[in-house]
Design an enzyme around this catalytic site. Structure first.
Site, PDB file in Angstrom:
ATOM      1  N   PHE A   4       0.803  -1.223   0.000  1.00 45.74           N
ATOM      2  CA  PHE A   4       0.000   0.000   0.000  1.00 45.74           C
ATOM      3  C   PHE A   4       0.837   1.274   0.000  1.00 45.74           C
ATOM      4  CE2 PHE A   4       0.905  -1.143   4.373  1.00 45.74           C
ATOM      5  CZ  PHE A   4       1.300   0.063   4.933  1.00 45.74           C
ATOM      6  N   ARG A  32       2.382   7.339  18.030  1.00 44.44           N
ATOM      7  CA  ARG A  32       1.775   6.204  17.317  1.00 44.44           C
ATOM      8  C   ARG A  32       0.481   5.763  18.022  1.00 44.44           C
ATOM      9  NH1 ARG A  32       4.123   4.848  13.073  1.00 44.44           N
ATOM     10  NH2 ARG A  32       3.164   2.800  12.857  1.00 44.44           N
ATOM     11  N   THR A  38      -1.844   1.458  11.635  1.00 37.67           N
ATOM     12  CA  THR A  38      -1.599   1.884  10.252  1.00 37.67           C
ATOM     13  C   THR A  38      -2.837   1.666   9.385  1.00 37.67           C
ATOM     14  OG1 THR A  38       0.744   1.381  10.491  1.00 37.67           O
ATOM     15  CG2 THR A  38      -0.102   1.562   8.246  1.00 37.67           C
ATOM     16  N   ARG A  49      -6.440   8.027  12.952  1.00 30.70           N
ATOM     17  CA  ARG A  49      -6.716   7.206  11.767  1.00 30.70           C
ATOM     18  C   ARG A  49      -8.141   6.639  11.790  1.00 30.70           C
ATOM     19  NH1 ARG A  49      -0.706   4.789  11.835  1.00 30.70           N
ATOM     20  NH2 ARG A  49       0.239   6.248  10.370  1.00 30.70           N
ATOM     21  N   ASN A  59      -4.735   7.464   3.954  1.00 33.55           N
ATOM     22  CA  ASN A  59      -4.565   7.652   5.371  1.00 33.55           C
ATOM     23  C   ASN A  59      -4.531   9.143   5.678  1.00 33.55           C
ATOM     24  OD1 ASN A  59      -3.935   6.950   8.061  1.00 33.55           O
ATOM     25  ND2 ASN A  59      -2.781   5.186   7.318  1.00 33.55           N
ATOM     26  N   HIS A  62       0.791  10.530   9.015  1.00 36.71           N
ATOM     27  CA  HIS A  62       1.982   9.683   8.980  1.00 36.71           C
ATOM     28  C   HIS A  62       2.793   9.979  10.233  1.00 36.71           C
ATOM     29  CE1 HIS A  62       5.704   7.746   7.911  1.00 36.71           C
ATOM     30  NE2 HIS A  62       6.332   8.877   8.195  1.00 36.71           N
TER      31      HIS A  62
END
Length: 195
Positions: A4, A32, A38, A49, A59, A62
């Site tokens: 991806f 994170r 992710t 997210r 998304n 990052h």
């Protein structure tokens, strides 16, 4: 490894972004946690997210996955930013540093293009200002050119670097020139470089 990834990068660079650098104890892990998994389908409710990403390719955020990658990404962003305002030697060094960072993330094609630009800038510097030892301390261009099959460029750069000193100190240059010569079928010359 991450099928991806290219689509994600294309999406993330398709419009304006906000760049932030966080620092503090466990900054990467804490960031994170706030971002979420992710794949937004696997992210916890309330994470960035889960709330804002459409899917894994589209998304919304990052974040570096390690302190080492954060350092590379920060240096890359800094070099890109500096390149917009710098001139002369400073522009050459910022461009060269960007190539080094691209090599560190294995983006050899982008790194090779960036090193090409850096060496164009180098050629424009007055001879007395050129940092002739720049290749004595960094082998990033060798990696970039070698892994994009630009073997003659490796040979030419290594030869120029080796010729910049009267002593055979530059083992990396000898090594990379030998490796490139092997790829081009110059076995005897390659063996000479290795010894």
């Amino acid at each position: 490894e991450r099928p991806f990834y290219n689509d994600l990068v294309e999406f993330m660079t398709s419009g304006p972004i906000v760049l932030q650098v966080l620092e503090g104890e466990n900054a990467v892990a804490k960031n994170r946690e706030v971002m979420g998994a992710t794949n937004p389908a696997n992210a916890e409710p309330g994470t960035i997210r889960k709330e804002f990403a459409e899917n894994i390719e589209r998304n919304s955020v990052h974040g570096s996955d390690s302190a080492e990658n954060a350092a590379i990404e920060i240096a890359t962003a800094t070099a890109r930013s500096e390149m917009e305002t710098l001139q002369g030697m400073d522009l050459f060094l910022a461009t060269f540093n960007l190539g080094v960072n691209q090599t560190l993330i294995y983006d050899y094609l982008a790194a090779a293009e960036t090193f090409d630009r850096a060496f164009e800038l180098y050629a424009l510097l007055p001879a007395e200002q050129r940092p002739f030892r720049v290749m004595w301390y960094n082998s990033g261009p060798y990696f970039a050119y070698y892994y994009t099959n630009r073997y003659q460029d490796v040979i030419d750069l290594a030869t120029t670097t080796i010729d910049s000193t009267d002593k055979p100190y530059l083992e990396e240059s000898w090594y990379w020139r030998g490796m490139a010569r092997l790829q081009l079928g110059y076995t005897t010359a390659a063996v000479d470089d290795f010894y």
